[in-house]
Design a protein around this motif. Sequence first.
Motif, mmCIF file in Angstrom:
data_model
loop_
_atom_site.group_PDB
_atom_site.id
_atom_site.type_symbol
_atom_site.label_atom_id
_atom_site.label_comp_id
_atom_site.label_asym_id
_atom_site.label_seq_id
_atom_site.Cartn_x
_atom_site.Cartn_y
_atom_site.Cartn_z
ATOM 1 N N VAL A 4 16.249 -30.571 36.368
ATOM 2 C CA VAL A 4 17.463 -29.937 35.850
ATOM 3 C C VAL A 4 18.404 -30.996 35.283
ATOM 4 C CG1 VAL A 4 17.356 -27.963 37.414
ATOM 5 C CG2 VAL A 4 18.544 -30.033 38.132
ATOM 6 N N THR A 5 19.391 -30.532 34.516
ATOM 7 C CA THR A 5 20.404 -31.414 33.945
ATOM 8 C C THR A 5 21.673 -31.319 34.791
ATOM 9 O OG1 THR A 5 21.396 -29.745 32.518
ATOM 10 C CG2 THR A 5 19.454 -30.911 31.662
ATOM 11 N N PRO A 6 22.642 -32.195 34.545
ATOM 12 C CA PRO A 6 23.895 -32.128 35.317
ATOM 13 C C PRO A 6 24.637 -30.804 35.183
ATOM 14 C CG PRO A 6 23.722 -34.228 34.183
ATOM 15 C CD PRO A 6 22.595 -33.392 33.685
ATOM 16 N N TRP A 7 24.365 -30.038 34.094
ATOM 17 C CA TRP A 7 25.090 -28.784 33.883
ATOM 18 C C TRP A 7 24.545 -27.649 34.738
ATOM 19 C CZ3 TRP A 7 24.198 -32.426 30.222
ATOM 20 C CH2 TRP A 7 25.341 -32.977 29.617
ATOM 21 N N ASP A 121 23.232 -20.333 29.212
ATOM 22 C CA ASP A 121 24.088 -19.442 30.009
ATOM 23 C C ASP A 121 23.357 -18.627 31.069
ATOM 24 O OD1 ASP A 121 22.794 -17.741 28.228
ATOM 25 O OD2 ASP A 121 24.558 -16.517 27.800
ATOM 26 N N ILE A 122 22.066 -18.892 31.315
ATOM 27 C CA ILE A 122 21.346 -18.167 32.375
ATOM 28 C C ILE A 122 20.827 -19.169 33.398
ATOM 29 C CG2 ILE A 122 19.453 -16.590 32.925
ATOM 30 C CD1 ILE A 122 19.458 -15.662 30.037
ATOM 31 N N MET A 123 21.054 -18.871 34.669
ATOM 32 C CA MET A 123 20.606 -19.763 35.731
ATOM 33 C C MET A 123 20.072 -18.929 36.899
ATOM 34 S SD MET A 123 20.163 -22.815 36.736
ATOM 35 C CE MET A 123 20.940 -23.449 35.263
ATOM 36 N N ASN A 135 11.110 -20.382 39.876
ATOM 37 C CA ASN A 135 10.130 -20.448 38.791
ATOM 38 C C ASN A 135 10.096 -19.120 38.078
ATOM 39 O OD1 ASN A 135 8.190 -21.598 37.137
ATOM 40 N ND2 ASN A 135 7.085 -22.518 38.858
ATOM 41 N N GLY A 136 9.636 -19.165 36.834
ATOM 42 C CA GLY A 136 9.596 -17.941 36.066
ATOM 43 C C GLY A 136 8.659 -18.043 34.892
ATOM 44 N N TRP A 190 12.716 -23.401 31.762
ATOM 45 C CA TRP A 190 13.083 -22.963 33.116
ATOM 46 C C TRP A 190 13.445 -24.169 33.980
ATOM 47 C CZ3 TRP A 190 12.832 -17.714 34.099
ATOM 48 C CH2 TRP A 190 13.167 -17.333 35.389
ATOM 49 N N PRO A 191 14.586 -24.087 34.720
ATOM 50 C CA PRO A 191 15.409 -22.910 34.965
ATOM 51 C C PRO A 191 16.630 -22.782 34.039
ATOM 52 C CG PRO A 191 16.033 -24.621 36.496
ATOM 53 C CD PRO A 191 14.933 -25.199 35.644
#
Length: 727
Positions: A4-7, A121-123, A135-136, A190-191
Amino acid sequence: MQTVTPWSATVQEDVKNSELLLERKILDYTFQFYNTGDSLWIVVLLPKKGKIAFRAAFGMNSCFEITNLFDDDETIVIQLNSKLGNYEVSVDFPDTATPILHYKTNFTANTPLMIPFWPRDIMPLTQNGSVENTNGKIHMEQFGSRSGLLFASITKPKTGSFLYYQNLTSLSEYCEATQTESKSTVGGTWPEIGFQLPATDKSPLPAGKPFIISDAYVVLETEILEKTSAVCEHFLNNLVKVYKVLQQPRIEYHIWPDIAQKVLSDLEQNKGAWTQTNGNPYLNAYLCDYETPAESMVQLAVLGPFKEYEKWTGEKHALYDDLIKGLPAFYDPKINCINRWLPALADKLDQSEEQKKEMVMDSWYLHHPLMNLARLALHGDKSARKLVLDSIDYVIKVAHHFKYEWPVFYDMETLNIIKKETAPGAGGERDVAGAYAHLMLLLFKLTKEKRYLNEAKKAAKKLAELGVEILYQANNTAFAAGALLELYKITNEKLYLEISYTCLTGLFKNVQLYDCKYGYGKNYTNFFSIFPLNDAPYTAAYEELEVYAALSEYFVQSKDVDILPSLKTLIPEFVKYAVNRIAYYYPPLLPQDMLSDEVKTGEIQADLWVPLEDLYNGWQKSGQVGQEVYGAGMAFGIVPRQYIKIGGNFLLFIDYPITQPTKRGKSITIKLDGDQDMVYNLKIIKMYDHKIQMKVFQNKEALKPFKENLKINEYEISGKGLIKVQW
């Protein structure tokens, strides 16, 4: 574990440690609102204890202060201040029978801002643990200028699926002001998935004016989708749920019989449309392209719809005779089949492209001219019948050689593969098996020989392996859908109907379900456009016409089949907008400043009623490929499908796929079997100097015209019911 990124790394903890602002329950779903400092999150608690969060506002390196929170049980409005500007987020749930979340965000900057980055904008969240452990499976996502959608299943934890749709029409003012584009904005890895506001690198976002920076719809469900048939059915159903709560653009009516006459006149009189070989006239593929030899596909692409137009008008025309008499010259005795190029001019091919070489065949090109020959033969043309029957054994030999899996290019004599795949690992021209099945069924109708039906079955079953990426070229995929529906009606094998839905899914995920109102795109309606290829940067005239014609026929042929209800919404709506929209391929309807200054093939004559091949969204000029003579059949294809002659002096127009009308005395009846919630346009048009004295009924209820004058009466009708017109 996902990276993941810091955001997104701290989202789970940020939500957990923030105060709950508001909670709303819709059916079995709970929607919670949190201000985590630099983000306003809408967290959805799913029935199977899953959690997913949607970032409705992002503070861009500053923190939010909530200045107002309004909730009247229908709409939630949250106003936020930051050092950089003011935000207003409005949230509603437009269909209380279905869990649909809609959030729209306005931003007003305090100072002109360059925005170099925006997080998605989706997490997906977890009850305990971290987002990295989710996971998806992303079934579909936006590519280029197609609809801003993402369709996915959350597989760890197994909590459900969702269709996310970003209404990119709303983003037009932002893109116009910042000189950005809305293409390829919805997707991700993802994610971290969803919508990403286009970064500015040319012009800042102006201060003091509100701009919509997000307008998202989310359809939630508990089912995890694995099988292709389930993915397709749920995608189509959920797309309709979003479509029915969207505000669709208005329809602009074009007088297609008049356009057809202009096209016919320009085709006849403009020398740039024609070339001569051995005393026969042939249409150029592109206006003023005299270097490329004549192509069989080009002649038949115009001949096919023109034959339909001739039958509709009841008049014979020299154009048909001129074109039909030149077709036998395409028959190549070296392969016992018609060729793409005139064999007499094979040495004139300049080899500038892979297919511009003698005996090199682009797989779909083999079948396409033969489809149109078969259609002409079914209309009674003996010359066409001979050509298609003389060619068909070669076509079957090729199919057997490639085991119904065609490459991109092959040598017509040796059948050696020249180019196997469209891209590494992507396979060849995937939907050609469907085009082949369609051709075989046309031959079955023509001859009643069972071998053609058996060939269609074998090819069609190959399509079952391809999944939602079935589309190679949109018109071929549309023909495939119709062939599969026909095979289902003949055999009653449900597999064919399911593959038919897969084809239609491939088409409807390849459309632009928004109106681009920025750059050059604001000069014409482009809502519900369809792209010719999965990766095409523009929409194309001829492919759009053929998809429109094929889907119209699909709907007519499905009248005795219990097809998915979603298709009874989507297909008529596509037809309605296509009839309006594709007129804009004709350059006289476009401002000249949006036409390309440089043209790949031939030239553009802006006053000529010959369509451009290519229409672009946004900031790119159109007509870069050229003015497409083989697309000139658009008007000839639309008129007989949408207009009915009535009373000797009038035309009846409906922007709906018309099934066979019933005429009795001084009345005509048309059955509409679509979606009763959708609205269509019916027009009675005066051809000569007569008063319009007609009555229009739907389900025995008299309708009043919403607009009437000396030339035309206009009515609005529902997509389901019995229409009766009396005179």
